[in-house]
Design a protein around this motif. Structure first.
Motif, PDB file in Angstrom:
ATOM      1  N   LEU A   1       4.125   4.030  -2.875  1.00 40.24           N
ATOM      2  CA  LEU A   1       3.450   2.796  -3.283  1.00 40.24           C
ATOM      3  C   LEU A   1       1.971   2.862  -2.929  1.00 40.24           C
ATOM      4  CD1 LEU A   1       3.803  -0.373  -4.083  1.00 40.24           C
ATOM      5  CD2 LEU A   1       3.753  -0.717  -1.602  1.00 40.24           C
ATOM      6  N   SER A   2       1.127   2.324  -3.794  1.00 43.13           N
ATOM      7  CA  SER A   2      -0.284   2.103  -3.443  1.00 43.13           C
ATOM      8  C   SER A   2      -0.663   0.671  -3.783  1.00 43.13           C
ATOM      9  CB  SER A   2      -1.219   3.063  -4.199  1.00 43.13           C
ATOM     10  OG  SER A   2      -1.044   4.390  -3.774  1.00 43.13           O
ATOM     11  N   ARG A   3      -1.395   0.065  -2.876  1.00 41.05           N
ATOM     12  CA  ARG A   3      -1.950  -1.263  -3.084  1.00 41.05           C
ATOM     13  C   ARG A   3      -3.339  -1.314  -2.450  1.00 41.05           C
ATOM     14  NH1 ARG A   3       1.612  -1.489  -6.125  1.00 41.05           N
ATOM     15  NH2 ARG A   3       3.155  -3.159  -6.476  1.00 41.05           N
ATOM     16  N   SER A   4      -4.154  -2.249  -2.923  1.00 39.29           N
ATOM     17  CA  SER A   4      -5.504  -2.447  -2.387  1.00 39.29           C
ATOM     18  C   SER A   4      -5.673  -3.920  -2.044  1.00 39.29           C
ATOM     19  CB  SER A   4      -6.553  -2.001  -3.404  1.00 39.29           C
ATOM     20  OG  SER A   4      -6.433  -0.597  -3.665  1.00 39.29           O
ATOM     21  N   LEU A   5      -5.995  -4.193  -0.791  1.00 34.01           N
ATOM     22  CA  LEU A   5      -6.067  -5.570  -0.290  1.00 34.01           C
ATOM     23  C   LEU A   5      -7.477  -5.908   0.176  1.00 34.01           C
ATOM     24  CD1 LEU A   5      -2.939  -5.655   2.083  1.00 34.01           C
ATOM     25  CD2 LEU A   5      -3.026  -6.172  -0.365  1.00 34.01           C
ATOM     26  N   PRO A   6      -7.950  -7.126  -0.091  1.00 29.03           N
ATOM     27  CA  PRO A   6      -9.193  -7.573   0.545  1.00 29.03           C
ATOM     28  C   PRO A   6      -8.891  -7.910   2.005  1.00 29.03           C
ATOM     29  CG  PRO A   6      -8.242  -9.351  -0.756  1.00 29.03           C
ATOM     30  CD  PRO A   6      -7.346  -8.162  -0.960  1.00 29.03           C
ATOM     31  N   VAL A   7      -9.603  -7.285   2.917  1.00 32.92           N
ATOM     32  CA  VAL A   7      -9.291  -7.455   4.337  1.00 32.92           C
ATOM     33  C   VAL A   7      -9.363  -8.925   4.749  1.00 32.92           C
ATOM     34  CG1 VAL A   7     -10.118  -6.926   6.670  1.00 32.92           C
ATOM     35  CG2 VAL A   7      -9.895  -5.092   4.972  1.00 32.92           C
ATOM     36  N   ASN A   8     -10.325  -9.663   4.189  1.00 38.12           N
ATOM     37  CA  ASN A   8     -10.468 -11.075   4.564  1.00 38.12           C
ATOM     38  C   ASN A   8      -9.628 -12.012   3.694  1.00 38.12           C
ATOM     39  OD1 ASN A   8     -11.853 -11.222   2.144  1.00 38.12           O
ATOM     40  ND2 ASN A   8     -13.883 -11.452   3.080  1.00 38.12           N
ATOM     41  N   GLY A   9      -8.849 -11.431   2.789  1.00 45.22           N
ATOM     42  CA  GLY A   9      -7.961 -12.239   1.967  1.00 45.22           C
ATOM     43  C   GLY A   9      -8.530 -12.675   0.630  1.00 45.22           C
ATOM     44  N   LYS A  10      -9.781 -12.315   0.331  1.00 40.74           N
ATOM     45  CA  LYS A  10     -10.416 -12.766  -0.905  1.00 40.74           C
ATOM     46  C   LYS A  10     -11.288 -11.648  -1.480  1.00 40.74           C
ATOM     47  CE  LYS A  10     -11.380 -16.310  -3.719  1.00 40.74           C
ATOM     48  NZ  LYS A  10     -10.334 -17.046  -4.465  1.00 40.74           N
ATOM     49  N   PHE A  11     -11.013 -11.262  -2.724  1.00 46.41           N
ATOM     50  CA  PHE A  11     -11.834 -10.260  -3.387  1.00 46.41           C
ATOM     51  C   PHE A  11     -13.193 -10.847  -3.750  1.00 46.41           C
ATOM     52  CE2 PHE A  11      -7.518  -8.756  -4.696  1.00 46.41           C
ATOM     53  CZ  PHE A  11      -7.600  -7.445  -4.234  1.00 46.41           C
ATOM     54  N   THR A  12     -14.239 -10.023  -3.649  1.00 46.23           N
ATOM     55  CA  THR A  12     -15.509 -10.395  -4.263  1.00 46.23           C
ATOM     56  C   THR A  12     -15.371 -10.217  -5.772  1.00 46.23           C
ATOM     57  OG1 THR A  12     -16.439  -8.158  -4.221  1.00 46.23           O
ATOM     58  CG2 THR A  12     -16.741  -9.523  -2.228  1.00 46.23           C
ATOM     59  N   LYS A  13     -16.345 -10.730  -6.528  1.00 48.58           N
ATOM     60  CA  LYS A  13     -16.275 -10.584  -7.984  1.00 48.58           C
ATOM     61  C   LYS A  13     -16.230  -9.113  -8.371  1.00 48.58           C
ATOM     62  CE  LYS A  13     -18.384 -11.833 -12.401  1.00 48.58           C
ATOM     63  NZ  LYS A  13     -18.131 -10.490 -12.945  1.00 48.58           N
ATOM     64  N   ARG A  14     -17.063  -8.296  -7.751  1.00 48.49           N
ATOM     65  CA  ARG A  14     -17.098  -6.872  -8.093  1.00 48.49           C
ATOM     66  C   ARG A  14     -15.770  -6.204  -7.724  1.00 48.49           C
ATOM     67  NH1 ARG A  14     -18.981  -3.010 -11.480  1.00 48.49           N
ATOM     68  NH2 ARG A  14     -19.539  -1.073 -10.411  1.00 48.49           N
ATOM     69  N   GLN A  15     -15.259  -6.507  -6.561  1.00 50.52           N
ATOM     70  CA  GLN A  15     -13.987  -5.923  -6.152  1.00 50.52           C
ATOM     71  C   GLN A  15     -12.866  -6.312  -7.109  1.00 50.52           C
ATOM     72  OE1 GLN A  15     -13.707  -7.480  -2.196  1.00 50.52           O
ATOM     73  NE2 GLN A  15     -15.008  -5.902  -1.283  1.00 50.52           N
ATOM     74  N   ARG A  16     -12.839  -7.583  -7.506  1.00 54.84           N
ATOM     75  CA  ARG A  16     -11.807  -8.043  -8.428  1.00 54.84           C
ATOM     76  C   ARG A  16     -11.970  -7.390  -9.801  1.00 54.84           C
ATOM     77  NH1 ARG A  16      -8.178 -12.471  -9.920  1.00 54.84           N
ATOM     78  NH2 ARG A  16      -8.117 -13.225  -7.781  1.00 54.84           N
ATOM     79  N   ASP A  17     -13.205  -7.235 -10.262  1.00 55.14           N
ATOM     80  CA  ASP A  17     -13.427  -6.595 -11.558  1.00 55.14           C
ATOM     81  C   ASP A  17     -12.872  -5.170 -11.554  1.00 55.14           C
ATOM     82  OD1 ASP A  17     -14.619  -8.855 -12.576  1.00 55.14           O
ATOM     83  OD2 ASP A  17     -16.687  -8.122 -12.337  1.00 55.14           O
ATOM     84  N   VAL A  18     -13.135  -4.443 -10.486  1.00 52.62           N
ATOM     85  CA  VAL A  18     -12.632  -3.069 -10.393  1.00 52.62           C
ATOM     86  C   VAL A  18     -11.107  -3.084 -10.284  1.00 52.62           C
ATOM     87  CG1 VAL A  18     -12.684  -0.922  -9.056  1.00 52.62           C
ATOM     88  CG2 VAL A  18     -14.796  -2.244  -9.377  1.00 52.62           C
ATOM     89  N   TYR A  19     -10.591  -3.993  -9.474  1.00 52.90           N
ATOM     90  CA  TYR A  19      -9.135  -4.113  -9.308  1.00 52.90           C
ATOM     91  C   TYR A  19      -8.462  -4.378 -10.657  1.00 52.90           C
ATOM     92  CZ  TYR A  19      -4.712  -5.561  -7.114  1.00 52.90           C
ATOM     93  OH  TYR A  19      -3.398  -5.654  -6.726  1.00 52.90           O
ATOM     94  N   GLU A  20      -8.987  -5.326 -11.407  1.00 53.55           N
ATOM     95  CA  GLU A  20      -8.387  -5.675 -12.703  1.00 53.55           C
ATOM     96  C   GLU A  20      -8.484  -4.512 -13.685  1.00 53.55           C
ATOM     97  OE1 GLU A  20      -6.613  -8.183 -13.182  1.00 53.55           O
ATOM     98  OE2 GLU A  20      -7.211  -9.718 -11.742  1.00 53.55           O
ATOM     99  N   ALA A  21      -9.555  -3.736 -13.596  1.00 58.75           N
ATOM    100  CA  ALA A  21      -9.691  -2.565 -14.469  1.00 58.75           C
ATOM    101  C   ALA A  21      -8.602  -1.541 -14.160  1.00 58.75           C
ATOM    102  CB  ALA A  21     -11.076  -1.946 -14.300  1.00 58.75           C
ATOM    103  N   VAL A  22      -8.375  -1.287 -12.877  1.00 53.83           N
ATOM    104  CA  VAL A  22      -7.322  -0.346 -12.486  1.00 53.83           C
ATOM    105  C   VAL A  22      -5.956  -0.874 -12.921  1.00 53.83           C
ATOM    106  CG1 VAL A  22      -6.171   0.764 -10.530  1.00 53.83           C
ATOM    107  CG2 VAL A  22      -8.663   0.556 -10.538  1.00 53.83           C
ATOM    108  N   LEU A  23      -5.749  -2.168 -12.763  1.00 53.41           N
ATOM    109  CA  LEU A  23      -4.462  -2.752 -13.136  1.00 53.41           C
ATOM    110  C   LEU A  23      -4.214  -2.631 -14.643  1.00 53.41           C
ATOM    111  CD1 LEU A  23      -1.936  -4.242 -12.287  1.00 53.41           C
ATOM    112  CD2 LEU A  23      -3.219  -6.399 -12.416  1.00 53.41           C
ATOM    113  N   ARG A  24      -5.243  -2.830 -15.438  1.00 52.56           N
ATOM    114  CA  ARG A  24      -5.059  -2.684 -16.893  1.00 52.56           C
ATOM    115  C   ARG A  24      -4.690  -1.240 -17.246  1.00 52.56           C
ATOM    116  NH1 ARG A  24      -9.314  -6.574 -17.068  1.00 52.56           N
ATOM    117  NH2 ARG A  24     -10.909  -4.937 -17.070  1.00 52.56           N
ATOM    118  N   VAL A  25      -5.331  -0.291 -16.598  1.00 56.19           N
ATOM    119  CA  VAL A  25      -4.983   1.120 -16.845  1.00 56.19           C
ATOM    120  C   VAL A  25      -3.552   1.392 -16.404  1.00 56.19           C
ATOM    121  CG1 VAL A  25      -5.527   3.519 -16.271  1.00 56.19           C
ATOM    122  CG2 VAL A  25      -7.381   1.891 -16.681  1.00 56.19           C
TER     123      VAL A  25
END
Length: 431
Positions: A275-299
């Motif tokens: 399993l691989s997952r990526s978590l925001p340490v403080n519990g909330k993604f920044t906009k840039r982090q979320r954009d990259v996360y969503e891109a990986v998820l779509r792929v």
């Protein structure tokens, strides 16, 4: 065995399928792994040879499996040789299988003690023309230590030089690539334990914790759920460390604003989850982090849909690469004109996504199987795209284990939170 009993039918059927691939007058011999030394009188924890386990279900050191379907004597067609226990071994090492227990566990009718192996071997070799020996032929294997299989093969060829020696590995690679229903059951349990460990982390990860503390939480959850432990070295990579693909030092303190890349899986009954997952340490993604996360998820979603019978790894990776190119263009990491004019042999997306999307999974994390074999129902592959932006200190990878079926792919980890909103919601609800 902490994982409980497995139906001996699994191993009986595995042996039946193996011997069906042998030419006439063929003998096959499989050795257990060594107990590996550390220093002084220390040893590593024993891990059974996966091929021997696949064919016998025996998880004990100093074991030998002999398969000789054309043996004149029926009792010599399947023989399992085991280390005989004693009062001394019981006191110092613990319990070993009895003949009756080994027969019930493996389905092998003839069980002998190990010290009779060299007495029986001449009679077997006298009848055999072909001898199949086992070796580690994984395409990525780097073997620098002489294994028990290798030592035995060297001795046997010297003692019996005129036999026709053959490779067992190609047969096993072909068979092990297709998982039976019982194997899938065991892999589901490995995934379920992995899910429990991940959910435990959602309530634990926060700024200031150390990566090794997170690793300890995983180990606790694995072992308490009857896993022997991690199926491979757990990757707990916060911040810029997430851009190191095989980061295993796990010695950094997680900082506010970091994304934590986790790559881990439980082992259950010798079968692996991954399993691989990526978590925001403080519990909330920044906009840039979320954009990259969503891109990986779509792929990831695109790639999962391609894991169907009839596809193949080359076409699959090419299609995933094209999808990743579009995501990297949207993230302003690649230029569309540059991509259009790139060298096809050196695609630009490889700067940010430099590893393969999928590999076989089973008894080995990077399981055996022919790389270019057309996808078939019963195969299990990981699906693990990622984007690694070293200049931003940001690496995101997402990974689930996918069973190829005659219909749509089945995600063995579909119950493990994956969407960014779910991750944030579950992390915000922690005590």
């Amino acid at each position: 065995m902490r994982y409980g009993s497995i139906s001996p039918d699994l191993f009986t059927q595995n042996r039946r399928r193996f011997v069906q691939q042998l030419p006439p007058a063929s003998l096959a011999i499989f050795q257990s792994n060594d107990v590996m030394p550390t220093n002084a009188d220390g040893t590593m924890a024993f891990r059974q040879n996966n091929d021997l386990f696949y064919l016998s279900g025996v998880d004990q050191e100093e074991s030998i499996l002999v398969l000789f379907p054309d043996a004149k004597l029926p009792q010599y067609r399947e023989i399992l040789f085991l280390k005989e226990t004693s009062e001394h071994i019981l006191v110092w090492e613990g319990y070993k299988l009895t003949k009756e227990e080994a027969r019930a566990q493996s389905g092998v009718p003839t069980i002998m003690w190990l010290d009779s192996f060299k007495t029986v071997l001449p009679a077997l070799m006298n009848e055999a023309e072909n001898v199949f020996l086992n070796t580690n032929e994984h395409i990525r294997a780097v073997v620098e230590v002489e294994t028990r299989d290798a030592r035995f093969g060297k001795w046997l060829r010297e003692a019996y030089p005129l036999h026709n020696y053959r490779r067992a590995a190609p047969i096993l690679h072909h068979l092990r690539a297709i998982k039976s229903d019982e194997e899938i059951r065991l892999m589901r349990e490995a995934a379920n334990i992995t899910e429990k460990a991940f959910r435990r982390l959602l309530g634990f990860v926060k700024p200031g914790v150390w990566e090794y503390e997170i690793e300890a939480e995983l180990l606790h959850e694995f072992v308490r759920n009857r896993s022997r432990g991690p199926a491979y070295g757990s990757i707990i990579a916060s911040g810029a460390s997430a851009c190191i693909l095989h980061y295993v030092s796990n010695d950094r303190q997680c900082q506010d604003g970091d994304v934590l890349l986790l790559d881990f899986g439980a082992e259950f009954a010798n079968y692996a989850a991954d399993l691989s997952r990526s978590l925001p340490v403080n519990g909330k993604f920044t906009k840039r982090q979320r954009d990259v996360y969503e891109a990986v998820l779509r792929v990831m979603k695109f790639a999962t849909a391609q894991l169907v019978p009839g596809n193949n790894i080359e076409d699959y990776h090419a299609a995933v690469g094209r999808q990743m190119e579009q995501e990297l263009i949207r993230l302003d990491l690649l230029n569309a004109s540059d991509v259009k004019n790139q060298d096809p042999a050196a695609p630009l997306y490889k700067k940010y996504f430099m590893h393969g999307t999928s590999h076989y999974l089973g008894l080995d994390v990077h399981d055996v199987g022919a790389k270019y074999r057309t996808f078939e129902a019963g195969m299990v592959y990981t699906c693990e795209p990622g984007i690694y932006i070293r200049e931003e200190g940001l690496g995101i990878r997402l990974e689930n284990d996918i069973l190829i079926t005659t219909g749509k792919p089945e995600d063995l980890m579909k119950n493990i939170p994956l969407e960014a909103d779910d991750i944030e919601r579950l992390m915000s609800s922690r005590a």
